[in-house]
Scaffold this motif. Sequence first.
Motif, mmCIF file in Angstrom:
data_model
loop_
_atom_site.group_PDB
_atom_site.id
_atom_site.type_symbol
_atom_site.label_atom_id
_atom_site.label_comp_id
_atom_site.label_asym_id
_atom_site.label_seq_id
_atom_site.Cartn_x
_atom_site.Cartn_y
_atom_site.Cartn_z
ATOM 1 N N GLY A 150 0.966 18.301 7.726
ATOM 2 C CA GLY A 150 -0.152 17.402 7.999
ATOM 3 C C GLY A 150 0.280 15.947 8.051
ATOM 4 O O GLY A 150 1.453 15.598 7.907
ATOM 5 N N GLU A 151 -0.698 15.079 8.256
ATOM 6 C CA GLU A 151 -0.443 13.652 8.399
ATOM 7 C C GLU A 151 -0.448 12.957 7.038
ATOM 8 O O GLU A 151 -0.979 13.471 6.056
ATOM 9 C CB GLU A 151 -1.504 13.019 9.303
ATOM 10 C CG GLU A 151 -1.510 13.548 10.723
ATOM 11 C CD GLU A 151 -0.209 13.268 11.447
ATOM 12 O OE1 GLU A 151 0.328 12.153 11.271
ATOM 13 O OE2 GLU A 151 0.275 14.153 12.175
ATOM 14 N N ALA A 152 0.125 11.769 7.013
ATOM 15 C CA ALA A 152 0.114 10.961 5.800
ATOM 16 C C ALA A 152 -1.270 10.367 5.581
ATOM 17 O O ALA A 152 -1.987 10.043 6.528
ATOM 18 C CB ALA A 152 1.146 9.845 5.903
ATOM 19 N N VAL A 153 -1.651 10.247 4.333
ATOM 20 C CA VAL A 153 -2.902 9.598 3.954
ATOM 21 C C VAL A 153 -2.557 8.237 3.355
ATOM 22 O O VAL A 153 -1.638 8.123 2.536
ATOM 23 C CB VAL A 153 -3.696 10.459 2.954
ATOM 24 C CG1 VAL A 153 -4.916 9.710 2.442
ATOM 25 C CG2 VAL A 153 -4.114 11.762 3.618
ATOM 26 N N VAL A 154 -3.306 7.213 3.760
ATOM 27 C CA VAL A 154 -2.994 5.836 3.387
ATOM 28 C C VAL A 154 -3.960 5.355 2.303
ATOM 29 O O VAL A 154 -5.167 5.600 2.379
ATOM 30 C CB VAL A 154 -3.076 4.908 4.612
ATOM 31 C CG1 VAL A 154 -2.717 3.470 4.227
ATOM 32 C CG2 VAL A 154 -2.162 5.414 5.721
ATOM 33 N N ARG A 213 0.868 -1.175 0.000
ATOM 34 C CA ARG A 213 0.000 0.000 0.000
ATOM 35 C C ARG A 213 0.901 1.219 0.000
ATOM 36 O O ARG A 213 2.123 1.107 0.112
ATOM 37 C CB ARG A 213 -0.962 0.007 1.198
ATOM 38 C CG ARG A 213 -0.338 0.055 2.561
ATOM 39 C CD ARG A 213 -1.410 0.266 3.643
ATOM 40 N NE ARG A 213 -0.880 0.058 4.983
ATOM 41 C CZ ARG A 213 -1.131 -1.006 5.742
ATOM 42 N NH1 ARG A 213 -1.913 -1.975 5.292
ATOM 43 N NH2 ARG A 213 -0.609 -1.113 6.947
ATOM 44 N N TYR A 214 0.307 2.391 -0.106
ATOM 45 C CA TYR A 214 1.094 3.616 -0.227
ATOM 46 C C TYR A 214 0.636 4.648 0.792
ATOM 47 O O TYR A 214 -0.528 4.652 1.219
ATOM 48 C CB TYR A 214 0.982 4.188 -1.644
ATOM 49 C CG TYR A 214 1.653 3.320 -2.673
ATOM 50 C CD1 TYR A 214 2.966 3.555 -3.062
ATOM 51 C CD2 TYR A 214 0.981 2.236 -3.238
ATOM 52 C CE1 TYR A 214 3.593 2.741 -3.994
ATOM 53 C CE2 TYR A 214 1.598 1.410 -4.164
ATOM 54 C CZ TYR A 214 2.902 1.671 -4.535
ATOM 55 O OH TYR A 214 3.528 0.860 -5.446
ATOM 56 N N GLU A 215 1.569 5.519 1.156
ATOM 57 C CA GLU A 215 1.270 6.666 1.999
ATOM 58 C C GLU A 215 1.694 7.929 1.258
ATOM 59 O O GLU A 215 2.778 7.972 0.677
ATOM 60 C CB GLU A 215 2.002 6.572 3.343
ATOM 61 C CG GLU A 215 1.529 5.413 4.210
ATOM 62 C CD GLU A 215 2.275 5.336 5.530
ATOM 63 O OE1 GLU A 215 3.189 6.175 5.740
ATOM 64 O OE2 GLU A 215 1.955 4.449 6.348
ATOM 65 N N ILE A 216 0.836 8.937 1.282
ATOM 66 C CA ILE A 216 1.116 10.210 0.617
ATOM 67 C C ILE A 216 1.104 11.310 1.672
ATOM 68 O O ILE A 216 0.160 11.388 2.477
ATOM 69 C CB ILE A 216 0.096 10.513 -0.492
ATOM 70 C CG1 ILE A 216 0.124 9.417 -1.565
ATOM 71 C CG2 ILE A 216 0.397 11.850 -1.156
ATOM 72 C CD1 ILE A 216 -0.921 8.370 -1.385
ATOM 73 N N ARG A 217 2.109 12.144 1.642
ATOM 74 C CA ARG A 217 2.207 13.194 2.653
ATOM 75 C C ARG A 217 2.765 14.465 2.026
ATOM 76 O O ARG A 217 3.770 14.433 1.314
ATOM 77 C CB ARG A 217 3.126 12.732 3.790
ATOM 78 C CG ARG A 217 2.964 13.511 5.088
ATOM 79 C CD ARG A 217 3.685 12.810 6.218
ATOM 80 N NE ARG A 217 3.360 13.428 7.500
ATOM 81 C CZ ARG A 217 3.857 13.024 8.673
ATOM 82 N NH1 ARG A 217 4.708 12.002 8.713
ATOM 83 N NH2 ARG A 217 3.510 13.642 9.795
ATOM 84 N N ALA A 218 2.106 15.593 2.283
ATOM 85 C CA ALA A 218 2.555 16.881 1.751
ATOM 86 C C ALA A 218 3.815 17.336 2.474
ATOM 87 O O ALA A 218 3.983 17.116 3.684
ATOM 88 C CB ALA A 218 1.454 17.924 1.906
#
Length: 657
Positions: free
Chosen positions: A170-174, A108-113
């Motif tokens: 902000g937090e990472a989105v999964v 899976r992936y995590e996206i974070r600004a």
Amino acid sequence: MAKITDAKAYANNEVAYVAWDVDEMIPGCLGFEVTRVNLNPDGSEAVVDGKPDRHRCATWVGFKGQRNPNWLPEDAGIWPVQKLAWRDLTLRKKRAGLDRRPDEAFVRYEIRAVGDLKPGMLAAPDPTPYRAKVAKRDDAGKPIKGADGKAVMIEVPSYTGVPRPLGYIGEAVVTNDLHVTTRRGAFRSSFTNGVLAAQWLRNVLLADGRIEPDELFKKISNPEDPHRKYLAGDVLPLIHELFERPGTFHLGLYELDDRELQDLLLANATKIHVILSNTSAEAKLWDKRNAPARKELIDAGVDIQHRMFNNATHIGHNKFVVHVGTDGKPKSVFTGSTNWTSTGVAGQTNNALLVENPQVAEIFLDYWKRMKADALTVPDPFSTPMSASRQGKQFREDNATKASVVLTNGAELTTWYSPNMVERTKTKKLPPDLADVYRRMRLAKDAILFLAFYPAQRGTDCIIGEAIEIGRKDRALIVAGAVSSPQAMPNYVPKAKNDAGDPDDDDPAVSPHTFRDANVEIVRASRIDDRALLKDFGVEQLTAKGTVGAIIHDKVLVIDPLSPDCTVVLGSHNLGFKASYSNDENMLIISGDRALAEAYAVHVLDVYDHYRFRAIEAERKRQGKAGWSGFLETTDAWLQPYANRKKGALMRYFARG
């Protein structure tokens, strides 16, 4: 607080496509860090050497003021992604070296600004350049060799320029969890990695300081070459796996010009039944490229029928294999766009599909038998022109009826075969197979995606023109595709008929690289051909041999891939009138199988996105306009068109899932 709202990931057996969205402008955002999290089959995070098995995705483009002269990768937390989607090309292919990661993986992936590091922010990875060993080069760029004949290696920083420390916003989105596999119910889907306009491949070929004529073609023609295996992906292993099964094999082939595949057939000489067509004319002699393999099969006593058209009107364009078990019953069929040539398996983008369904295999075997019964005159010698050679009337009429099979998951698979028109040459009458395809395209609600080689000039009488017309009538519909041939572009302008090739001709052909009409965007395969335009990017190859040949060889159409009513169209059929009127072809239409539609959509997005960037740059150059700087932006202005919805409709569609 502005944030990432949706994030979804999709994968086939080669790459992953990750898309996300934002609810509004994220102040100070310089991009996004994308991290791949490797999982156990139960969904828990994998652990290696006591640590979570997590990898920030690799990126190669730095900020303005930084340079990457050796084209070395950095983490996405150092050089972030400045768009709302990312293709993870290192899902199976490692960022350094030619080792491939195993299939049947779970991720899976995590996206974070990220933005410039400020007090109170959690720091992103340390941007200090790492040290790497590279070949020492002279002023001409040629590697310097030592007394042992090997390149002298020196240690250099991974990039030059002032590091830019970043911090997380902000937090990472999964994302959702993914299973990386070729297996999807009744299907085994696989795709080649034959995108040759790539920086890594350019660096491989320049390892000795220069690119020799046909150097790449020689590499991909060598069965033992590691780069050939890298480019072929899982397609060749899938073919080998098929031929390990007990029973017999019925093949319908257009081209046969690959040492590894020829040897595979010779090793199974007593088990195969081959219908082999002819290749095109060279110096007025037909079938030169197939001739060596044809002779080998004859000498080995293979059951072979020579389906020789030897004219410019018709070709036997199939590339399929039917496996029949030891009980004499059809078991499975292998098809797709991949020609049995070195360029087919490793020098173009192609797809291959193994259908594990006895009913579908029986339908293909029936077509194979009808094709064999439609025997053509065999010329003597094989290279003799045959202007009148064509398929018979009964064969054409029989092909005008489709066959459909309902699969165990409820999806429907429909087969069409060509030629299915009585007329020998193209008229304005819509062929029945394309009528079926067009009907499904007109029912599209969200997206029409495609890859095509050369279905027709200027996109007329083929899926390209139909997709444009549908997109113009429904401006909410996303229409995106990539083609191989300049002549297939809808805005292509051919030379005047009386043009004799005069370089001073006032009416040359106009070959745009892009076509854009609001929600409709089509690009053609292009390369970076001017090092000065994109700083650290180098001049790329486009084809394996000279400037001739297919680049995108897929014939793929995907409709509404995220819907239960999704449709995938694939096979050997070039998706234009010419194929239906003139050629031996097979076409599969698979509706209602979202897993397969997602796999094929990822392949389309992978190829489209790669060439879209290059096509836009090439078109700007053609028009004398300034292109992209070749560097990441240093302010958050890049995000504005995404936040205000002026850009990124395709990404948002996949982000919503």
